[in-house]
Write a protein that holds these residues in place. Structure first.
Motif, mmCIF file in Angstrom:
data_model
loop_
_atom_site.group_PDB
_atom_site.id
_atom_site.type_symbol
_atom_site.label_atom_id
_atom_site.label_comp_id
_atom_site.label_asym_id
_atom_site.label_seq_id
_atom_site.Cartn_x
_atom_site.Cartn_y
_atom_site.Cartn_z
ATOM 1 N N UNK A 19 7.005 1.942 -4.909
ATOM 2 C CA UNK A 19 8.352 2.282 -5.160
ATOM 3 C C UNK A 19 8.603 2.422 -6.709
ATOM 4 N N UNK A 20 9.589 2.878 -7.267
ATOM 5 C CA UNK A 20 9.850 2.979 -8.590
ATOM 6 C C UNK A 20 10.776 1.786 -9.176
ATOM 7 N N UNK B 195 14.087 -0.437 -2.551
ATOM 8 C CA UNK B 195 14.325 0.978 -2.617
ATOM 9 C C UNK B 195 15.937 1.459 -2.980
ATOM 10 N N UNK B 196 16.764 0.733 -2.697
ATOM 11 C CA UNK B 196 18.250 1.019 -3.012
ATOM 12 C C UNK B 196 18.506 0.556 -4.254
ATOM 13 N N UNK C 284 0.823 -1.079 0.167
ATOM 14 C CA UNK C 284 -0.051 -0.057 -0.047
ATOM 15 C C UNK C 284 0.863 1.295 0.035
ATOM 16 N N UNK C 285 1.787 1.375 0.946
ATOM 17 C CA UNK C 285 2.556 2.768 0.964
ATOM 18 C C UNK C 285 3.811 2.244 1.940
ATOM 19 N N UNK C 286 4.955 3.050 1.974
ATOM 20 C CA UNK C 286 5.879 2.789 2.688
ATOM 21 C C UNK C 286 5.948 3.893 3.875
ATOM 22 N N UNK C 287 6.548 3.626 4.818
ATOM 23 C CA UNK C 287 7.488 2.685 5.457
ATOM 24 C C UNK C 287 6.472 1.345 5.957
ATOM 25 N N UNK D 72 11.671 11.312 -14.809
ATOM 26 C CA UNK D 72 10.523 10.825 -13.730
ATOM 27 C C UNK D 72 9.933 9.708 -14.508
ATOM 28 N N UNK E 6 -5.454 2.561 -8.927
ATOM 29 C CA UNK E 6 -4.408 3.677 -8.410
ATOM 30 C C UNK E 6 -4.971 4.875 -8.557
ATOM 31 N N UNK F 30 4.475 11.042 -11.512
ATOM 32 C CA UNK F 30 4.934 10.881 -10.428
ATOM 33 C C UNK F 30 4.961 12.251 -9.368
ATOM 34 N N UNK G 66 7.639 13.075 -6.592
ATOM 35 C CA UNK G 66 8.957 13.761 -7.104
ATOM 36 C C UNK G 66 8.772 14.961 -7.741
ATOM 37 N N UNK G 67 7.779 15.152 -8.265
ATOM 38 C CA UNK G 67 7.750 16.323 -9.545
ATOM 39 C C UNK G 67 7.310 17.620 -8.381
ATOM 40 N N UNK H 251 0.372 4.068 -6.694
ATOM 41 C CA UNK H 251 -0.474 4.653 -5.547
ATOM 42 C C UNK H 251 -1.621 4.426 -5.231
ATOM 43 N N UNK I 247 -2.278 14.116 -8.423
ATOM 44 C CA UNK I 247 -1.755 13.351 -9.305
ATOM 45 C C UNK I 247 -2.478 13.982 -10.872
ATOM 46 N N UNK J 245 11.921 4.504 0.625
ATOM 47 C CA UNK J 245 11.954 3.855 1.859
ATOM 48 C C UNK J 245 13.176 2.626 1.883
ATOM 49 N N UNK J 246 13.128 1.959 2.887
ATOM 50 C CA UNK J 246 14.152 1.393 3.676
ATOM 51 C C UNK J 246 14.035 0.187 4.121
ATOM 52 N N UNK K 32 0.860 11.679 1.185
ATOM 53 C CA UNK K 32 -0.004 11.382 2.270
ATOM 54 C C UNK K 32 -0.146 12.724 3.248
ATOM 55 N N UNK L 125 5.623 2.225 -9.153
ATOM 56 C CA UNK L 125 4.879 3.692 -9.005
ATOM 57 C C UNK L 125 3.319 3.639 -8.777
#
Lengths: 501, 104
Positions: free
Chosen positions: A193-194, A198-199, A155-158, A501, A235, B86, B89-90, A222, B80, B103-104, B66, A220
């Motif tokens: 995420x893209x 992430x990394x 759904x979303x991070x984190x 982008x 989305x 995106x 980012x934009x 959402x 959007x 994220x991580x 969010x 991407x």
């Protein structure tokens, strides 16, 4: 005598209670742990439950059996924390006053936060595995599954354990193959995420693994809602992914008492210092485990390393001195990749996961970012380590400072990565630092972050040579605040860098 | 970290082109950045960008979609539409803020 209250008796709360009780007598420090119930869950095990690797009873023990004598366990819901008056109010009317507070209540999945996340298909075709109950239901759903569209969705991070959705996908691919329905199943991984992760380097390696296993990657994404009637996730930019079986990872939020107490951000996470885990707004509150805003994984390994740093700093905090030990964001994650194999990721705030080997004491080097049987076995063995060593605060042969030994550090400019020499990676001896100021990020041999091969920069990289002359002649006076342009060694590019982008 | 010339001014950016110094941004630069990625800014865009700038000033972290929605009162769907593809980012790019921490 000082009073310390720990909210949450999970991984971080139990570990720190054990370590504090061992370090301080009851006359020095009274310890109370507050939690809702007496069930301690081995959360990493949820992932395996749907595939029958574990049974539910292997994943639950009583909380109090992991707490040492001399620690009060209070079983009640938390109403709120009155931080200025240093008091925790419980929903049964009790009030616990404290000198120091540790918030270790983590984050919880909130399916209802997504439109349709509590609709009629929940438990039918919409599932999750982030709670014991959800994982058990998913096990049943998988057993009934006869092929079709299986969608794994974040759904979303984190989220806690950010690699678990990928692991679930890999394990599902194996499970479908072994049950003879892989050919009849379209497997899709949907992420906000893209990329797969992430990394950059990990995203590339894991993305390659997805495509090699024939798993479609939708990036991407959402989510706006789960359409229960059409059985689609939709989305905000009107993409629709249909499913016969949806495994969604709901929005993760901190508990509501954090919001009621005015301690959290928009996700009910408590803003805390990246190095000391001290709450930014309240110096006598520390946040251990998943409930804070550390910019690293919400994972047991991070909880473990952060608890160690807290223990190193707490004597100074008791004495009213500056905290001198800093966490580097170190996380270790085993990633199950299916077919009895696994990968290992190691990273921190500054260093992304690389390939190479992890010099684990006793069991020998583990392959980093590469599948091996030993990584899988190490992951399974960890359940024993968790119950018998980690929670009880016994020392583990892992350091809380990340080392670059054995890691192939990728540089943006170099094609052939070299393992770091051992001497470059010795962690800075923080404890020996005579400076009273807090130690910031230890950064030995800080590498630059590599870029994913799929995303070349549209503009040539600046060279290390002299400044590129601008086509319009001499530079106008530098209006930048605080920058002396005469000593600035960075080259000036003639035009802007347009991001992709 | 490179420095680039944007509208005859040297601006510090990261490898992806996101500004690295909060104070180097002004609304004129924001309009130039928007143009670079093919956006024409309306009043509503500016309301979002001003929210992001003010929010960042308070907590040194770029607001997520969010957060922009819950605290700024802009619908995610609208974001959007305003910043297609995106938006997170934009929005950060045009507002001269770091790319939101994924994220991580």
């Amino acid at each position: 005598m000082k009073r310390l209250v720990i909210l949450g008796g999970g991984t971080a709360g139990t570990m720190v209670a054990n370590k504090l009780r061992a370090a301080y007598s009851q006359d020095e420090l009274a310890l109370t742990v507050v939690d809702l119930d007496d069930q301690h869950h081995y959360q990493p095990g949820y992932l395996f439950l749907p595939f029958g690797t574990y049974r539910a009873q292997q994943l639950v023990r009583s909380r109090h059996s992991f707490l040492p004598d001399g620690v009060d366990l209070v079983l009640c819901e938390i109403d709120r924390v009155d931080a200025p008056f240093k008091t925790v109010y419980l929903t049964d009317g009790r009030a616990l006053s404290y000198d120091y507070l540790i918030i270790a209540t983590g984050v919880q999945p909130r399916p209802e936060a997504t439109t349709g996340g509590d609709g009629p298909e929940v438990g039918v075709s919409v599932h999750s595995f982030y709670t014991l109950e959800a994982a058990k239901e998913l096990a049943e759903a998988l057993r009934r599954f006869r092929g079709g569209k299986l969608v794994v969705h974040i759904t979303d991070m984190p989220i806690k354990c950010p690699v678990a959705p990928l692991e679930f996908t890999f394990l599902a691919e194996e499970w479908l193959t072994k049950h003879g329905i892989r050919e009849k199943t379209e497997l899709t991984y949907v992420t906000p995420l893209d990329g797969a992760f992430t990394k950059p380097v990990a995203s590339r390696e894991l993305g390659t693994m997805l495509s090699e296993k024939g798993i479609h990657l939708e990036t991407d994404f959402t989510i706006e809602r789960i359409d229960n009637d059409a059985k689609e996730i939709v989305s905000y930019d009107d993409r629709r992914v249909p499913f016969d079986l949806l495994v969604t990872i709901p929005l993760n939020l901190g508990p509501d008492y954090i919001a009621r107490s005015g301690l959290g951000d928009d996700l009910n996470l408590v803003p805390c210092d990246q190095q000391t885990m001290q709450a930014l707004a309240h110096p006598d509150i520390f946040v251990l485990g998943d409930g804070g805003t550390l910019l690293t994984s919400k994972a047991g390994s991070v909880a473990h390393f952060a608890v160690d740093i807290f223990m190193e700093n707490f004597p100074a905090h008791l004495a009213g001195a500056e905290l001198t030990h800093g966490f580097d964001g170190h996380a270790n994650c085993f990633i199950e990749s299916g077919y009895g194999k696994g990968l290992l990721l190691g990273f921190n705030y500054d260093t992304q996961p690389y390939t190479g080997t992890f010099p684990a004491p006793l069991i020998g080097p583990l392959a980093l970012l590469k599948e091996s049987r030993l990584n899988h076995l190490a992951k399974l063995a960890f359940r024993w380590v968790y119950w018998n060593m980690l929670l009880r605060g016994r020392p583990l042969p892992f350091t809380n400072k990340m080392s670059l030994v054995g890691k192939r550090v990728e540089d943006a400019g170099s094609a052939s990565a070299q393992p770091m020499p051992a001497k470059a990676s010795a962690p800075a001896p923080l404890a020996a630092s005579p400076k009273p100021a807090p130690v910031r990020k230890p950064a030995p041999a800080r590498p630059s972050i590599g870029k994913p091969a799929a995303k070349p920069s549209p503009t040539p990289r600046p060279s290390a040579g002299p400044a590129t002359p601008t086509p319009s002649g001499p530079l106008p006076p530098d209006p930048r605040k605080g920058v002396d342009s005469t000593t600035d060694p960075s080259p000036v590019l003639p035009g802007p860098i347009k991001p992709t982008f | 970290m490179p420095t680039t010339m944007i509208g005859r001014r040297p601006i510090d950016v990261n490898d992806e082109g996101f500004l690295t110094a909060y104070d180097q941004w002004d609304e004129e630069l924001g309009a130039t950045l928007a143009e670079l990625i093919g956006l024409e800014l309306t009043d509503r865009h500016w309301q979002v960008l001003r929210f992001l700038r003010a929010d960042y000033a308070g907590r040194k972290e770029t607001a997520t979609l969010r957060r922009t929605s819950t605290l700024g009162g802009f619908g995610i769907k609208e974001l959007f539409t305003l910043f297609p593809g995106k938006p997170a980012k934009k929005m950060a790019y045009v507002a001269g803020l770091p790319k939101p921490k994924g994220c991580v």
